[in-house]
Design an enzyme around this catalytic site. Structure first.
Site, PDB file in Angstrom:
ATOM      1  N   LYS A  24      -1.234  -1.143  -4.202  1.00  0.00           N
ATOM      2  CA  LYS A  24      -2.511  -0.554  -3.777  1.00  0.00           C
ATOM      3  C   LYS A  24      -2.279   0.923  -3.494  1.00  0.00           C
ATOM      4  CE  LYS A  24      -5.788  -0.872   0.074  1.00  0.00           C
ATOM      5  NZ  LYS A  24      -6.245  -1.736   1.184  1.00  0.00           N
ATOM      6  N   THR A  47       0.823  -1.210   0.000  1.00  0.00           N
ATOM      7  CA  THR A  47       0.000   0.000   0.000  1.00  0.00           C
ATOM      8  C   THR A  47       0.857   1.261   0.000  1.00  0.00           C
ATOM      9  OG1 THR A  47      -1.730  -1.176   1.199  1.00  0.00           O
ATOM     10  CG2 THR A  47      -1.832   1.234   1.195  1.00  0.00           C
ATOM     11  N   LYS A  63      -3.623   4.508  -2.111  1.00  0.00           N
ATOM     12  CA  LYS A  63      -4.609   5.210  -1.296  1.00  0.00           C
ATOM     13  C   LYS A  63      -5.027   6.492  -2.008  1.00  0.00           C
ATOM     14  CE  LYS A  63      -4.960   2.663   2.488  1.00  0.00           C
ATOM     15  NZ  LYS A  63      -6.237   2.084   2.928  1.00  0.00           N
ATOM     16  N   ASP A  91     -15.044  -2.356   2.321  1.00  0.00           N
ATOM     17  CA  ASP A  91     -14.104  -2.489   3.440  1.00  0.00           C
ATOM     18  C   ASP A  91     -14.795  -2.008   4.710  1.00  0.00           C
ATOM     19  OD1 ASP A  91     -12.077  -2.550   5.296  1.00  0.00           O
ATOM     20  OD2 ASP A  91     -10.717  -1.242   4.208  1.00  0.00           O
ATOM     21  N   LYS A 131     -11.127  -8.050   7.547  1.00  0.00           N
ATOM     22  CA  LYS A 131     -10.044  -7.673   8.454  1.00  0.00           C
ATOM     23  C   LYS A 131     -10.356  -8.239   9.829  1.00  0.00           C
ATOM     24  CE  LYS A 131      -8.737  -3.432   6.026  1.00  0.00           C
ATOM     25  NZ  LYS A 131      -8.635  -1.954   6.084  1.00  0.00           N
ATOM     26  N   ASP A 181      -3.978  -8.292   1.040  1.00  0.00           N
ATOM     27  CA  ASP A 181      -3.446  -6.955   1.342  1.00  0.00           C
ATOM     28  C   ASP A 181      -2.648  -7.122   2.625  1.00  0.00           C
ATOM     29  OD1 ASP A 181      -2.960  -4.240   1.509  1.00  0.00           O
ATOM     30  OD2 ASP A 181      -4.959  -3.741   2.258  1.00  0.00           O
ATOM     31  N   GLU A 229     -11.600  -0.088  -3.446  1.00  0.00           N
ATOM     32  CA  GLU A 229     -12.141  -0.324  -2.104  1.00  0.00           C
ATOM     33  C   GLU A 229     -12.876   0.918  -1.618  1.00  0.00           C
ATOM     34  OE1 GLU A 229      -9.803  -2.028   1.113  1.00  0.00           O
ATOM     35  OE2 GLU A 229      -8.334  -2.700  -0.378  1.00  0.00           O
TER      36      GLU A 229
END
Length: 368
Positions: free
Chosen positions: A159, A134, A161, A240, A264, A317, A215
């Site tokens: 990934k 990320t 952000k 998410d 998660k 992830d 996401e």
């Protein structure tokens, strides 16, 4: 088997650099480590990684909740995970990170007792899981430079952000794709940063850069908006923050709001309910990702074992712990190899030795 001891360790660690997402900037890790022992000498380790903006939990609240839960579990049989989960939920609602610390430690203990790695216990779907890395929100040229370095380091999936202004976010993806070329997979995560209209605008333009999924493009509680965004643009949508518990997964599935769900362990309260979410999604024909919060390499070991165990996990992830200056696992745990996270074949979470200096002395210890 009986639980004879539960120890609670507050831990504070520094990030190598601030981690910026749409709804938060994180500079330090303030979590809680749990050590559980049974009457046969088996030991399990767990982690609570609270994040107030997403979980509504802090280090202080986790400790307070563990001081309610831990004494009640002394003397219980660690093999009765469904029963223990019910006890925790009856004592305290929400507070999933605190519950996850107990859940993870108990599963680790059971793996030690049964001499089996948890990924095999969870289904043994694969012995390694490809992971992304990320990149936090920064100017486009900085994100592009980091992306190039990560590809050189062996990552085949990145990934990004996003969730700032849509036009700036489009430029971020454009810069990264231009820098790394066509081969690396790109995934993006807006962390609830866009409105419905902003999401549709941004994603319609970002789609030209061959992005695998997005996401949480809109607010966690806007399930109708999530479904609208999914229908209005071409990039597959992953929930998410909209999905913490199995009941949340059922809702986004029923509303046709998602293509994928990000599981998660900190959101779900542990392995027990994470597996329920995965089974619900599998039944509905929806793939899953296993990810994490800002966690240590202990939380990473838990996530890697879950991702490798469950057949319906399509994405990993699994870069947790990489942003911290210090490791909690001195020997063992999961390793990065050729773009993948590998859990290994050691029992439980695979921990051989804990960094006792990093976790310090327990704040509280409950004993039989």
């Amino acid at each position: 088997m009986k639980i004879t001891s539960i120890e609670i360790y507050p831990v504070e660690l520094t990030l190598k650099e601030p981690f910026v997402i749409a709804i938060d900037t994180i500079s330090t890790y303030a979590g809680v480590i749990v050590r559980i022992e049974d009457d046969q000498g088996h030991i399990g380790w767990g982690e609570a990684a609270p994040q107030a903006t997403i979980l509504g939990e802090t280090q202080e609240s986790v400790i307070a909740v563990l001081n309610i839960i831990a004494p009640r579990l002394i003397g219980e049989d660690p093999r009765r995970m469904g029963w223990i989960t019910g006890i925790m939920d009856a004592l305290v609602t929400k507070n999933t990170a605190a519950k996850a610390a107990i859940d993870i430690a108990l599963y680790d203990l059971l793996g030690q007792a049964w001499k089996v790695p948890l990924w095999r216990l969870f289904g043994g779907a694969r012995d390694r899981m490809e992971t992304d890395f990320t990149i936090g929100i920064r100017p486009p040229e900085e994100m592009a430079r980091e992306a190039v370095q990560l590809v050189k380091a062996g990552y085949r999936v990145l990934k990004l952000k996003l969730g700032a202004t849509p036009d700036e976010d489009i430029e971020r993806v454009k810069a990264v794709r231009a820098a790394v070329g066509d081969e690396p997979h790109l995934r993006i995560d807006a962390n609830q940063g866009w409105s419905r209209q902003e999401a549709i605008h941004a994603l319609t333009h970002i789609a030209r850069y061959n992005v695998e999924l997005v996401e949480q493009p809109v607010a966690a509680d806007d399930i109708e908006g999530l479904a609208l965004v999914r229908r209005a643009q071409p990039i597959p949508v992953m929930a998410d923050e909209s999905v913490h518990l199995p009941v949340d997964a059922l809702k986004v599935i029923e509303e046709g709001a998602v293509d994928y769900i990000n599981i998660k362990i900190m959101k779900s309260g542990g392995f027990w309910k994470s597996q329920q979410i995965a089974l619900l999604a599998e039944t509905a024909g929806i793939g899953c990702q296993v990810g994490g919060m800002v966690e240590t390499d202990l939380g990473l070991a838990a996530a890697v074992n879950l991702a490798c165990g469950l057949p319906n996990v399509q994405f990993g992830d699994l870069d947790m712990g990489s942003s911290l200056r210090e490791r909690l696992i001195k020997r063992g745990g999961s390793i990065f190899e050729d773009g993948c996270m590998v859990p290994g074949d050691r029992p439980g979470l695979g921990i051989e030795e804990i960094n006792e200096q990093a976790i310090g002395t327990p704040l509280k210890c409950y004993k039989l």
